[in-house]
Design an enzyme around this catalytic site. Structure first.
Site, PDB file in Angstrom:
ATOM      1  N   HIS A 227     -33.388 -40.860  57.763  1.00 57.15           N
ATOM      2  CA  HIS A 227     -33.779 -40.298  56.471  1.00 57.15           C
ATOM      3  C   HIS A 227     -35.388 -39.780  56.756  1.00 57.15           C
ATOM      4  O   HIS A 227     -35.996 -40.270  57.602  1.00 57.15           O
ATOM      5  CB  HIS A 227     -33.953 -41.394  55.586  1.00 57.15           C
ATOM      6  CG  HIS A 227     -34.472 -40.975  54.170  1.00 57.15           C
ATOM      7  ND1 HIS A 227     -35.689 -40.726  53.839  1.00 57.15           N
ATOM      8  CD2 HIS A 227     -33.614 -41.066  52.883  1.00 57.15           C
ATOM      9  CE1 HIS A 227     -35.637 -40.072  52.457  1.00 57.15           C
ATOM     10  NE2 HIS A 227     -34.639 -40.540  51.976  1.00 57.15           N
ATOM     11  N   ARG A 271     -31.658 -36.156  54.014  1.00 57.85           N
ATOM     12  CA  ARG A 271     -30.814 -36.825  54.916  1.00 57.85           C
ATOM     13  C   ARG A 271     -29.428 -35.816  54.722  1.00 57.85           C
ATOM     14  O   ARG A 271     -29.264 -35.146  53.736  1.00 57.85           O
ATOM     15  CB  ARG A 271     -30.444 -38.359  54.621  1.00 57.85           C
ATOM     16  CG  ARG A 271     -30.320 -38.564  53.034  1.00 57.85           C
ATOM     17  CD  ARG A 271     -30.131 -40.164  52.814  1.00 57.85           C
ATOM     18  NE  ARG A 271     -30.289 -40.476  51.385  1.00 57.85           N
ATOM     19  CZ  ARG A 271     -29.569 -41.067  50.805  1.00 57.85           C
ATOM     20  NH1 ARG A 271     -28.749 -41.819  51.313  1.00 57.85           N
ATOM     21  NH2 ARG A 271     -29.874 -41.538  49.440  1.00 57.85           N
ATOM     22  N   LYS A 274     -27.376 -34.412  51.438  1.00 52.54           N
ATOM     23  CA  LYS A 274     -28.252 -34.647  50.192  1.00 52.54           C
ATOM     24  C   LYS A 274     -28.994 -33.250  49.808  1.00 52.54           C
ATOM     25  O   LYS A 274     -28.888 -32.266  50.554  1.00 52.54           O
ATOM     26  CB  LYS A 274     -29.294 -35.856  50.447  1.00 52.54           C
ATOM     27  CG  LYS A 274     -28.369 -37.161  50.883  1.00 52.54           C
ATOM     28  CD  LYS A 274     -27.732 -37.692  49.348  1.00 52.54           C
ATOM     29  CE  LYS A 274     -28.405 -37.790  48.129  1.00 52.54           C
ATOM     30  NZ  LYS A 274     -28.720 -39.051  47.749  1.00 52.54           N
ATOM     31  N   ASP A 277     -35.648 -31.331  48.317  1.00 51.69           N
ATOM     32  CA  ASP A 277     -36.582 -31.848  47.462  1.00 51.69           C
ATOM     33  C   ASP A 277     -37.939 -31.626  47.974  1.00 51.69           C
ATOM     34  O   ASP A 277     -37.869 -31.822  49.381  1.00 51.69           O
ATOM     35  CB  ASP A 277     -36.456 -33.370  47.522  1.00 51.69           C
ATOM     36  CG  ASP A 277     -37.437 -34.526  46.699  1.00 51.69           C
ATOM     37  OD1 ASP A 277     -38.321 -33.816  46.359  1.00 51.69           O
ATOM     38  OD2 ASP A 277     -37.116 -35.325  46.503  1.00 51.69           O
ATOM     39  N   CYS A 279     -40.715 -32.997  48.270  1.00 56.69           N
ATOM     40  CA  CYS A 279     -41.591 -34.074  48.944  1.00 56.69           C
ATOM     41  C   CYS A 279     -41.371 -33.950  50.421  1.00 56.69           C
ATOM     42  O   CYS A 279     -42.168 -34.418  51.200  1.00 56.69           O
ATOM     43  CB  CYS A 279     -41.615 -35.424  47.987  1.00 56.69           C
ATOM     44  SG  CYS A 279     -39.822 -36.214  48.434  1.00 56.69           S
ATOM     45  N   TYR A 280     -39.956 -33.604  50.709  1.00 54.49           N
ATOM     46  CA  TYR A 280     -39.719 -33.301  52.377  1.00 54.49           C
ATOM     47  C   TYR A 280     -40.388 -32.540  52.873  1.00 54.49           C
ATOM     48  O   TYR A 280     -40.381 -32.345  54.259  1.00 54.49           O
ATOM     49  CB  TYR A 280     -38.211 -33.508  52.601  1.00 54.49           C
ATOM     50  CG  TYR A 280     -37.527 -34.609  51.894  1.00 54.49           C
ATOM     51  CD1 TYR A 280     -37.844 -35.899  52.032  1.00 54.49           C
ATOM     52  CD2 TYR A 280     -36.609 -34.485  50.823  1.00 54.49           C
ATOM     53  CE1 TYR A 280     -37.266 -36.939  51.444  1.00 54.49           C
ATOM     54  CE2 TYR A 280     -35.714 -35.636  50.463  1.00 54.49           C
ATOM     55  CZ  TYR A 280     -36.338 -36.814  50.640  1.00 54.49           C
ATOM     56  OH  TYR A 280     -35.527 -37.817  50.265  1.00 54.49           O
ATOM     57  N   ASP A 324     -40.155 -31.516  42.165  1.00 55.72           N
ATOM     58  CA  ASP A 324     -39.021 -31.763  43.366  1.00 55.72           C
ATOM     59  C   ASP A 324     -38.145 -30.693  43.370  1.00 55.72           C
ATOM     60  O   ASP A 324     -38.121 -29.870  44.385  1.00 55.72           O
ATOM     61  CB  ASP A 324     -38.394 -33.027  42.770  1.00 55.72           C
ATOM     62  CG  ASP A 324     -36.783 -33.188  43.261  1.00 55.72           C
ATOM     63  OD1 ASP A 324     -36.468 -32.358  44.051  1.00 55.72           O
ATOM     64  OD2 ASP A 324     -36.304 -34.435  43.127  1.00 55.72           O
ATOM     65  N   ASP A 331     -45.157 -33.572  38.914  1.00 58.75           N
ATOM     66  CA  ASP A 331     -45.826 -35.018  39.103  1.00 58.75           C
ATOM     67  C   ASP A 331     -46.669 -35.121  40.149  1.00 58.75           C
ATOM     68  O   ASP A 331     -46.590 -34.110  41.018  1.00 58.75           O
ATOM     69  CB  ASP A 331     -44.763 -36.081  39.102  1.00 58.75           C
ATOM     70  CG  ASP A 331     -43.858 -36.135  40.557  1.00 58.75           C
ATOM     71  OD1 ASP A 331     -44.587 -36.472  41.487  1.00 58.75           O
ATOM     72  OD2 ASP A 331     -42.635 -35.695  40.461  1.00 58.75           O
ATOM     73  N   HIS A 334     -45.161 -35.249  43.723  1.00 59.37           N
ATOM     74  CA  HIS A 334     -44.602 -34.043  44.425  1.00 59.37           C
ATOM     75  C   HIS A 334     -45.685 -32.971  44.693  1.00 59.37           C
ATOM     76  O   HIS A 334     -45.572 -32.205  45.612  1.00 59.37           O
ATOM     77  CB  HIS A 334     -43.261 -33.716  43.491  1.00 59.37           C
ATOM     78  CG  HIS A 334     -42.331 -34.412  43.880  1.00 59.37           C
ATOM     79  ND1 HIS A 334     -42.034 -35.525  42.900  1.00 59.37           N
ATOM     80  CD2 HIS A 334     -41.122 -34.764  44.786  1.00 59.37           C
ATOM     81  CE1 HIS A 334     -40.719 -36.129  43.452  1.00 59.37           C
ATOM     82  NE2 HIS A 334     -40.358 -35.704  44.383  1.00 59.37           N
TER      83      HIS A 334
HETATM   84  C1  FPP Z   1     -35.666 -41.220  48.087  1.00 58.19           C
HETATM   85  O1  FPP Z   1     -34.541 -41.638  48.522  1.00 58.19           O
HETATM   86  C2  FPP Z   1     -37.074 -41.445  48.874  1.00 58.19           C
HETATM   87  C3  FPP Z   1     -37.923 -40.708  48.829  1.00 58.19           C
HETATM   88  C4  FPP Z   1     -37.892 -39.586  48.090  1.00 58.19           C
HETATM   89  C5  FPP Z   1     -39.184 -41.299  49.618  1.00 58.19           C
HETATM   90  C6  FPP Z   1     -39.061 -41.426  50.985  1.00 58.19           C
HETATM   91  C7  FPP Z   1     -40.425 -41.458  51.653  1.00 58.19           C
HETATM   92  C8  FPP Z   1     -40.416 -42.278  52.488  1.00 58.19           C
HETATM   93  C9  FPP Z   1     -39.500 -43.558  52.990  1.00 58.19           C
HETATM   94  C10 FPP Z   1     -42.022 -42.356  53.230  1.00 58.19           C
HETATM   95  C11 FPP Z   1     -42.671 -43.634  52.796  1.00 58.19           C
HETATM   96  C12 FPP Z   1     -44.021 -43.400  53.485  1.00 58.19           C
HETATM   97  C13 FPP Z   1     -45.067 -44.315  53.236  1.00 58.19           C
HETATM   98  C14 FPP Z   1     -46.360 -43.981  53.797  1.00 58.19           C
HETATM   99  C15 FPP Z   1     -44.820 -45.617  52.423  1.00 58.19           C
HETATM  100  P1  FPP Z   1     -33.173 -41.002  47.495  1.00 58.19           P
HETATM  101  O2  FPP Z   1     -32.163 -41.592  47.898  1.00 58.19           O
HETATM  102  O3  FPP Z   1     -33.659 -41.163  46.198  1.00 58.19           O
HETATM  103  O4  FPP Z   1     -33.318 -39.667  47.879  1.00 58.19           O
HETATM  104  P2  FPP Z   1     -32.415 -38.564  48.645  1.00 58.19           P
HETATM  105  O5  FPP Z   1     -31.315 -38.292  47.831  1.00 58.19           O
HETATM  106  O6  FPP Z   1     -33.330 -37.408  48.955  1.00 58.19           O
HETATM  107  O7  FPP Z   1     -32.174 -39.351  50.076  1.00 58.19           O
HETATM  108 ZN    ZN Z   2     -39.046 -36.307  46.053  1.00 58.29          ZN
END
Ligand code: FPP
Ligand code: ZN
Length: 395
Positions: A227, A271, A274, A277, A279-280, A324, A331, A334
């Protein structure tokens, strides 16, 4: 000619392809509208609505969040970090004296037993949490409140030892989850505060290495799915530990990272199979920046396409803030990571000593960047890391 023909589309509509098609149906008209009348070779100028975004952030500096946000009660340190960091990254200016004072007061009120219990995410008896402590330490550095950090740092070492596992990873809090996020946060806190780390970090490198998956990216814990968020945490951890060749398989990681940039959207997914977004733009963008620093390449992804996604599909240009994807509301989370992502696209990074502190950033288009160069290890502008480091070295 390709040695192996590409896999044919089977037109079987499963849940992930349906969601992908739905997102594409919102992105395509945006780009079609934009590129009407633009000829091949012409460059489309991407505008970031700086003033609107700064106003959006300033509103949240001065006003309490509306009631439904009670859910974020334990994330108060995160909110402070997202608001203040995004403002500094985009404005290029230090925080106001008023904002610095507010940050110091708020963080100090949530320090548990002078740091012996870490820093809590919210009031009313919440216990210290590694992610809140990470965000609080970064905010204090942005507020240049070094006195608070000097006061609690030795106590913090005792607390971090209580979170250490035999396998080399760390927990978020006693009994809490242990993954590449908590481990990265502990490395950031202990490295920035210049704590003695030889014993604390024992076994950590090997544990983080064991989180690389068959796909090439890193998972939260060994044996789970790669991820973008966890990959950033793992890769940044290696720079904090001191980068070594044996840390990971570089070519499979690069392959996996390259697959994160979506061809129509231009933004990143987190990933396989998917959706895009924004934030990536930082989690994956900073991972690319670290790989650029590692390989002396200046552009391992399509930087223009990422900026195009952020500018055209994720901005709320009038009201301010970044989102996003189209259809979602802007927000603070993001907004911060989109702006840090722009920084990853506007700069290329060099690393001198294979550590977390010797990064040099070069603007790709000199004098025309919207953002300050952000550290791809710490997620705050390089100049604040350097200034705090100078303070530590003077002591
Ligand atoms: C969403 O998963 C998860 C996120 C958008 C955040 C991922 C970020 C981290 C794990 C880094 C955290 C860093 C620190 C410093 C604590 P999802 O399954 O909802 O989203 P997807 O479908 O995009 O995978
Ligand atoms: Zn996001």
């Amino acid at each position: 000619m390709l040695a192996t023909p590409p896999i044919a589309e089977d037109d079987y509509l499963c849940e992930t392809t349906a969601s992908q098609k739905q997102v594409e149906s919102t992105i395509k008209p945006i780009y079609e509208g934009l590129f009407q009348g633009i000829h091949p070779g012409e460059v489309y100028d991407q505008e970031i609505a700086t003033d609107s975004h700064l106003k959006f952030l300033e509103y949240f500096m001065d006003n309490a969040l509306p009631e439904p946000f009670y859910r974020l009660d334990a994330s108060q340190q995160w909110l402070i970090y997202w608001i203040s960091n995004a403002h500094v990254v985009l404005s290029g200016n230090d925080l106001s004296e008023d904002m610095k004072k507010k940050i110091s007061q708020k963080v100090n009120a949530l320090i548990v037993e002078e740091g012996k219990g870490g820093i809590a995410g919210g009031p009313n008896g919440q216990i210290g949490h590694v992610a809140s402590t990470y965000a609080a330490v970064l905010s204090l550095i942005l507020a240049e409140d070094y006195g608070t950090l000097d006061r609690i740092k030795d106590n913090m070492l005792q607390w971090l030892f209580t979170l250490k596992n035999k396998d080399g990873s760390f927990a978020m809090h006693p009994g809490g989850e242990c993954d590449t996020r908590s481990t990265y946060c502990v490395l950031v806190i202990s490295s920035l505060l210049d704590l003695p780390t030889q014993e604390l970090w024992r076994g950590c490198r090997e544990w983080v290495s064991s989180c690389q998956t068959f796909e090439g990216g890193f998972a939260g814990v060994p044996g789970t799915e790669a991820h973008g968020g966890y990959t950033f945490c793992a890769l940044a951890s290696f720079f904090l530990l001191g980068r070594r060749d044996c840390d990971f398989d570089r070519s499979s990681l690069l392959r996996w990272l390259a697959d994160r940039q979506l061809s129509l959207e231009g933004g990143f997914s987190g990933r396989t199979n998917k959706l895009v977004d924004v934030c990536y733009s930082f989690w994956v963008g900073a991972s690319f920046a670290l790989m650029e620093a590692d390989t002396s390449e200046s552009a391992l992804f399509n930087k223009q396409a990422l900026i195009s996604y952020i500018a055209n599909c994720s901005q709320e240009a009038d009201g301010g803030g970044l989102r996003d994807k189209p259809g979602k509301s802007p927000d603070l989370y993001h907004t911060n990571y989109a702006l840090c992502g722009i920084s990853m696209a506007e700069h290329s990074y060099r690393n001198i000593n294979g550590d977390a502190y010797t990064f040099e950033a070069h603007e790709l288009h000199e004098g025309s960047s919207y953002t300050l160069p952000v550290s791809p290890v710490f997620g705050i502008p390089l100049r604040y890391v350097e200034k705090y480091r100078a303070h530590i070295e003077k002591k």
